[in-house]
Design a protein around this motif. Structure first.
Motif, PDB file in Angstrom:
ATOM      1  N   LEU A 268       0.833  -1.202   0.000  1.00 20.17           N
ATOM      2  CA  LEU A 268       0.000   0.000   0.000  1.00 20.17           C
ATOM      3  C   LEU A 268       0.868   1.253   0.000  1.00 20.17           C
ATOM      4  O   LEU A 268       0.619   2.190  -0.765  1.00 20.17           O
ATOM      5  N   TYR A 269       1.911   1.280   0.837  1.00 21.72           N
ATOM      6  CA  TYR A 269       2.800   2.447   0.883  1.00 21.72           C
ATOM      7  C   TYR A 269       3.486   2.665  -0.465  1.00 21.72           C
ATOM      8  O   TYR A 269       3.617   3.798  -0.922  1.00 21.72           O
TER       9      TYR A 269
ATOM     10  N   SER B 170       3.878   5.897  -5.351  1.00 17.78           N
ATOM     11  CA  SER B 170       3.876   6.018  -6.816  1.00 17.78           C
ATOM     12  C   SER B 170       2.784   6.973  -7.283  1.00 17.78           C
ATOM     13  O   SER B 170       2.992   7.748  -8.224  1.00 17.78           O
ATOM     14  N   ARG B 171       1.643   6.948  -6.607  1.00 16.24           N
ATOM     15  CA  ARG B 171       0.561   7.882  -6.971  1.00 16.24           C
ATOM     16  C   ARG B 171       0.932   9.325  -6.622  1.00 16.24           C
ATOM     17  O   ARG B 171       0.592  10.255  -7.350  1.00 16.24           O
ATOM     18  N   LEU B 172       1.641   9.510  -5.502  1.00 16.32           N
ATOM     19  CA  LEU B 172       2.105  10.856  -5.147  1.00 16.32           C
ATOM     20  C   LEU B 172       3.109  11.375  -6.178  1.00 16.32           C
ATOM     21  O   LEU B 172       3.065  12.549  -6.550  1.00 16.32           O
ATOM     22  N   ILE B 173       3.991  10.505  -6.618  1.00 14.74           N
ATOM     23  CA  ILE B 173       4.969  10.910  -7.641  1.00 14.74           C
ATOM     24  C   ILE B 173       4.240  11.318  -8.915  1.00 14.74           C
ATOM     25  O   ILE B 173       4.535  12.362  -9.509  1.00 14.74           O
ATOM     26  N   GLU B 174       3.278  10.502  -9.315  1.00 20.02           N
ATOM     27  CA  GLU B 174       2.494  10.822 -10.514  1.00 20.02           C
ATOM     28  C   GLU B 174       1.712  12.124 -10.322  1.00 20.02           C
ATOM     29  O   GLU B 174       1.647  12.962 -11.222  1.00 20.02           O
ATOM     30  N   ALA B 175       1.134  12.308  -9.136  1.00 22.07           N
ATOM     31  CA  ALA B 175       0.396  13.549  -8.842  1.00 22.07           C
ATOM     32  C   ALA B 175       1.324  14.747  -8.896  1.00 22.07           C
ATOM     33  O   ALA B 175       0.931  15.825  -9.365  1.00 22.07           O
TER      34      ALA B 175
END
Length: 126
Positions: free
Chosen positions: A81-82, A87-92
């Motif tokens: 999950l982390y 990865s979603r934060l990097i993409e965001a």
């Protein structure tokens, strides 16, 4: 003569005197705070500030990963999950995406609330 900031002194003392489970809760709460600040900065078109807050949230995820004890199913699940959240934060951060930040914020809020409930239940048993 330099005066210390009372708020910073309080924060430092809170961290150094807290139990491990309380520190984890503080990390979850800090991640939520930085994601919200990153979102607000995007809404105000302050992309540099958004980047800084996003990186702080990513740093918290890195710290949370270090605290996991290998060999436990829950640790493996949280690690996955982390990694996903990071990865979603990097993409965001790359796309300055409010939707992606909101997705990660939802996960962080759920983790924070669950952890808070677990601490309360533990304290009532003791």
């Amino acid at each position: 003569m330099a005066f210390s900031n009372p708020y910073q002194t309080y924060q430092k003392q809170a961290v150094t005197t807290s139990k491990p489970e309380e520190l984890t809760l503080m990390l979850y709460q800090g991640m939520v705070k930085f994601i919200r600040k990153s979102k607000m900065a995007i809404e105000q078109n302050n992309l540099e500030e958004s980047h800084i807050y996003n990186l702080r949230a990513q740093d918290i995820l890195s710290e949370l990963k270090v605290t996991l004890k290998p060999g436990y199913t829950i640790s493996d699940s949280l690690l996955s999950l982390y990694d996903y959240m990071k990865s979603r934060l990097i993409e965001a951060n790359i796309h300055k995406s409010l939707d992606l930040l909101e997705e990660v914020e939802g996960h962080a809020l759920e983790l924070s609330e669950t952890w808070s409930t677990a601490i309360k239940q533990k304290n009532t048993k003791n």
